[in-house]
Design a protein around this motif. Structure first.
Motif, mmCIF file in Angstrom:
data_model
loop_
_atom_site.group_PDB
_atom_site.id
_atom_site.type_symbol
_atom_site.label_atom_id
_atom_site.label_comp_id
_atom_site.label_asym_id
_atom_site.label_seq_id
_atom_site.Cartn_x
_atom_site.Cartn_y
_atom_site.Cartn_z
ATOM 1 N N PRO A 159 -32.183 -41.469 7.891
ATOM 2 C CA PRO A 159 -30.961 -42.172 7.512
ATOM 3 C C PRO A 159 -31.209 -43.302 6.524
ATOM 4 C CG PRO A 159 -31.043 -41.828 9.888
ATOM 5 C CD PRO A 159 -32.385 -41.472 9.353
ATOM 6 N N ALA A 160 -32.346 -43.976 6.615
ATOM 7 C CA ALA A 160 -32.624 -45.084 5.704
ATOM 8 C C ALA A 160 -32.633 -44.620 4.249
ATOM 9 C CB ALA A 160 -33.958 -45.736 6.062
ATOM 10 N N ALA A 161 -33.132 -43.398 4.020
ATOM 11 C CA ALA A 161 -33.143 -42.835 2.671
ATOM 12 C C ALA A 161 -31.929 -41.957 2.415
ATOM 13 C CB ALA A 161 -34.418 -42.021 2.459
ATOM 14 N N ARG A 162 -31.032 -41.928 3.396
ATOM 15 C CA ARG A 162 -29.824 -41.101 3.321
ATOM 16 C C ARG A 162 -30.178 -39.634 3.080
ATOM 17 N NH1 ARG A 162 -24.582 -44.396 1.097
ATOM 18 N NH2 ARG A 162 -24.926 -46.260 2.361
ATOM 19 N N LYS A 163 -31.149 -39.160 3.867
ATOM 20 C CA LYS A 163 -31.533 -37.759 3.829
ATOM 21 C C LYS A 163 -31.370 -37.182 5.232
ATOM 22 C CE LYS A 163 -34.858 -38.009 0.007
ATOM 23 N NZ LYS A 163 -36.259 -37.759 -0.407
ATOM 24 N N TRP A 164 -30.571 -36.135 5.329
ATOM 25 C CA TRP A 164 -30.368 -35.475 6.613
ATOM 26 C C TRP A 164 -30.715 -34.004 6.463
ATOM 27 C CZ3 TRP A 164 -27.193 -39.420 4.922
ATOM 28 C CH2 TRP A 164 -27.037 -40.518 5.788
ATOM 29 N N TYR A 165 -31.289 -33.451 7.522
ATOM 30 C CA TYR A 165 -31.689 -32.052 7.511
ATOM 31 C C TYR A 165 -30.888 -31.232 8.518
ATOM 32 C CZ TYR A 165 -35.424 -34.120 4.842
ATOM 33 O OH TYR A 165 -36.128 -34.819 3.886
ATOM 34 N N ARG A 166 -29.958 -31.857 9.169
ATOM 35 C CA ARG A 166 -28.998 -31.178 10.027
ATOM 36 C C ARG A 166 -27.722 -32.014 10.035
ATOM 37 N NH1 ARG A 166 -32.990 -33.309 13.251
ATOM 38 N NH2 ARG A 166 -32.379 -34.909 14.756
ATOM 39 N N ARG A 167 -26.649 -31.405 10.466
ATOM 40 C CA ARG A 167 -25.339 -32.065 10.378
ATOM 41 C C ARG A 167 -25.108 -32.950 11.606
ATOM 42 N NH1 ARG A 167 -22.523 -26.441 8.700
ATOM 43 N NH2 ARG A 167 -23.996 -25.806 10.315
ATOM 44 N N ASP A 168 -25.870 -34.031 11.634
ATOM 45 C CA ASP A 168 -25.814 -35.018 12.705
ATOM 46 C C ASP A 168 -24.717 -36.030 12.357
ATOM 47 O OD1 ASP A 168 -26.167 -37.002 14.568
ATOM 48 O OD2 ASP A 168 -28.353 -37.026 14.426
ATOM 49 N N ILE A 169 -23.510 -35.763 12.814
ATOM 50 C CA ILE A 169 -22.345 -36.526 12.383
ATOM 51 C C ILE A 169 -22.423 -37.998 12.805
ATOM 52 C CG2 ILE A 169 -19.829 -36.692 12.521
ATOM 53 C CD1 ILE A 169 -21.017 -34.338 10.870
ATOM 54 N N GLY A 170 -22.896 -38.275 14.004
ATOM 55 C CA GLY A 170 -23.005 -39.650 14.461
ATOM 56 C C GLY A 170 -23.917 -40.464 13.561
ATOM 57 N N SER A 171 -25.066 -39.908 13.201
ATOM 58 C CA SER A 171 -26.013 -40.595 12.336
ATOM 59 C C SER A 171 -25.434 -40.792 10.936
ATOM 60 C CB SER A 171 -27.322 -39.810 12.256
ATOM 61 O OG SER A 171 -28.203 -40.366 11.310
ATOM 62 N N ILE A 172 -24.776 -39.766 10.428
ATOM 63 C CA ILE A 172 -24.234 -39.833 9.070
ATOM 64 C C ILE A 172 -23.126 -40.886 8.971
ATOM 65 C CG2 ILE A 172 -22.941 -38.561 7.317
ATOM 66 C CD1 ILE A 172 -24.446 -36.033 8.267
ATOM 67 N N THR A 173 -22.161 -40.839 9.879
ATOM 68 C CA THR A 173 -21.041 -41.772 9.797
ATOM 69 C C THR A 173 -21.482 -43.213 10.046
ATOM 70 O OG1 THR A 173 -20.481 -41.274 12.108
ATOM 71 C CG2 THR A 173 -19.321 -40.039 10.401
ATOM 72 N N ALA A 174 -22.446 -43.399 10.948
ATOM 73 C CA ALA A 174 -22.943 -44.756 11.208
ATOM 74 C C ALA A 174 -23.647 -45.316 9.977
ATOM 75 C CB ALA A 174 -23.870 -44.753 12.409
ATOM 76 N N THR A 175 -24.465 -44.479 9.331
ATOM 77 C CA THR A 175 -25.197 -44.935 8.149
ATOM 78 C C THR A 175 -24.245 -45.242 6.996
ATOM 79 O OG1 THR A 175 -27.118 -43.613 8.797
ATOM 80 C CG2 THR A 175 -26.987 -44.307 6.500
ATOM 81 N N LEU A 176 -23.193 -44.446 6.856
ATOM 82 C CA LEU A 176 -22.235 -44.655 5.768
ATOM 83 C C LEU A 176 -21.219 -45.746 6.080
ATOM 84 C CD1 LEU A 176 -21.493 -40.932 4.743
ATOM 85 C CD2 LEU A 176 -23.129 -42.534 3.722
ATOM 86 N N GLY A 177 -21.264 -46.279 7.307
ATOM 87 C CA GLY A 177 -20.333 -47.332 7.685
ATOM 88 C C GLY A 177 -18.905 -46.846 7.860
ATOM 89 N N LEU A 178 -18.750 -45.624 8.346
ATOM 90 C CA LEU A 178 -17.423 -45.037 8.527
ATOM 91 C C LEU A 178 -16.965 -45.236 9.969
ATOM 92 C CD1 LEU A 178 -18.050 -41.698 6.615
ATOM 93 C CD2 LEU A 178 -16.874 -43.729 5.760
ATOM 94 N N SER A 179 -15.815 -45.866 10.142
ATOM 95 C CA SER A 179 -15.290 -46.128 11.483
ATOM 96 C C SER A 179 -13.780 -46.387 11.409
ATOM 97 C CB SER A 179 -15.997 -47.351 12.074
ATOM 98 O OG SER A 179 -15.527 -47.629 13.377
ATOM 99 N N PRO A 180 -13.054 -45.864 12.420
ATOM 100 C CA PRO A 180 -13.502 -44.964 13.496
ATOM 101 C C PRO A 180 -13.665 -43.542 12.958
ATOM 102 C CG PRO A 180 -11.154 -45.384 13.690
ATOM 103 C CD PRO A 180 -11.627 -46.227 12.544
ATOM 104 N N ALA A 181 -14.761 -42.921 13.325
ATOM 105 C CA ALA A 181 -15.092 -41.592 12.817
ATOM 106 C C ALA A 181 -15.137 -40.578 13.953
ATOM 107 C CB ALA A 181 -16.437 -41.624 12.101
ATOM 108 N N ALA A 182 -14.610 -39.406 13.696
ATOM 109 C CA ALA A 182 -14.609 -38.330 14.692
ATOM 110 C C ALA A 182 -16.042 -37.900 14.997
ATOM 111 C CB ALA A 182 -13.799 -37.145 14.195
ATOM 112 N N PRO A 183 -16.333 -37.490 16.232
ATOM 113 C CA PRO A 183 -17.684 -37.058 16.592
ATOM 114 C C PRO A 183 -17.976 -35.616 16.200
ATOM 115 C CG PRO A 183 -16.273 -36.968 18.515
ATOM 116 C CD PRO A 183 -15.432 -37.544 17.404
#
Length: 240
Positions: A159-183
């Motif tokens: 997440p620090a480098a904004r690289k994901w290898y699976r669609r981990d929505i919780g990690s992605i939305t938290a890193t992007l500062g998206l709230s409230p975000a669907a799980p």
């Protein structure tokens, strides 16, 4: 070295046979249970993907969302894409090396839902060839559960480098500062079949070989039983 006495051999044979028969039979029963589970899954998914779309779940429904209750449900949602927060996730595809294009959709109620807009060849994606619709849009697609867990040989998200290898929505939305975000996220349906990203890529065909596995385990249990029977027959005849 002397051979074990006949009573000892019979007892040992009986124990080994009992363990083998019990073990193989248990595996066969487990595969039968898996067969019923897979048939239920196939029927459930088939009914959901062909149903009329329903509104995507809102915050009040998020705590109860699970694979059993909601995955592959056909949903619709409206809002505006946040193109500057698009995430690319590498995936092999029918088009060769490619990327999933996940873009958050800001809904009118203030919530955010990650939308998997589809797949795009990796060279096009990395060259900036991904376009995102502007203005109000309505997306129809299949609800999917966040891929929080990796596989045995999967790479770890960064997440620090904004690289994901699976669609981990919780990690992605938290890193992007998206709230409230669907799980969950939504796999968009196919739109323009000539455009990138290309939606409608959800895999809804499930391999079902549990019956053949079950028959194999039960056959092995039968072989053990037959072998034990032959040993006992031989030993008892020899004793007679």
């Amino acid at each position: 070295m002397s051979r074990p006495r006949r009573p000892a051999r019979l007892i040992l044979t009986a124990l080994l046979a009992a363990l083998g028969i019990a073990g193989f039979s248990a595996l066969g029963v487990w595969q039968i249970e898996r067969l019923h589970w897979k048939l239920d899954l196939i029927a459930r998914v088939d009914a959901r993907i062909h149903a009329d779309p329903v509104p995507a779940p809102g915050p009040a429904d998020w705590p109860g969302i699970s694979a059993e209750s909601a995955e592959y449900r056909r949903v619709a949602l409206s809002g505006q894409f946040l193109a500057d927060k698009t995430v690319l996730i590498y995936t092999p595809s029918d088009y060769g090396p490619a990327d999933w294009v996940l873009t958050p959709l800001a809904r009118d109620d203030g919530t955010v839902v990650m939308v998997n807009c589809g797949v795009v060849p990796d060279d096009i994606a990395r060259a900036g060839g991904v376009t995102t619709p502007e203005g109000p849009v309505t997306v129809t697609g299949l609800l999917r559960i966040s891929e929080d867990r990796g596989w045995l040989f999967s790479r770890e998200n960064d997440p620090a480098a904004r690289k994901w290898y699976r669609r981990d929505i919780g990690s992605i939305t938290a890193t992007l500062g998206l709230s409230p975000a669907a799980p969950y996220f939504v796999d968009a349906e196919l739109g323009d079949p000539a455009a990138w990203p290309r939606g409608g890529q959800t895999v809804v065909a499930f391999r079902n070989a549990h019956l053949s596995y079950a028959l194999t385990w039960f056959a092995l249990a039968a072989v053990v039983a037959l072998g034990a029977g032959l040993v006992f027959r031989h030993e008892l005849r020899g004793r007679g």
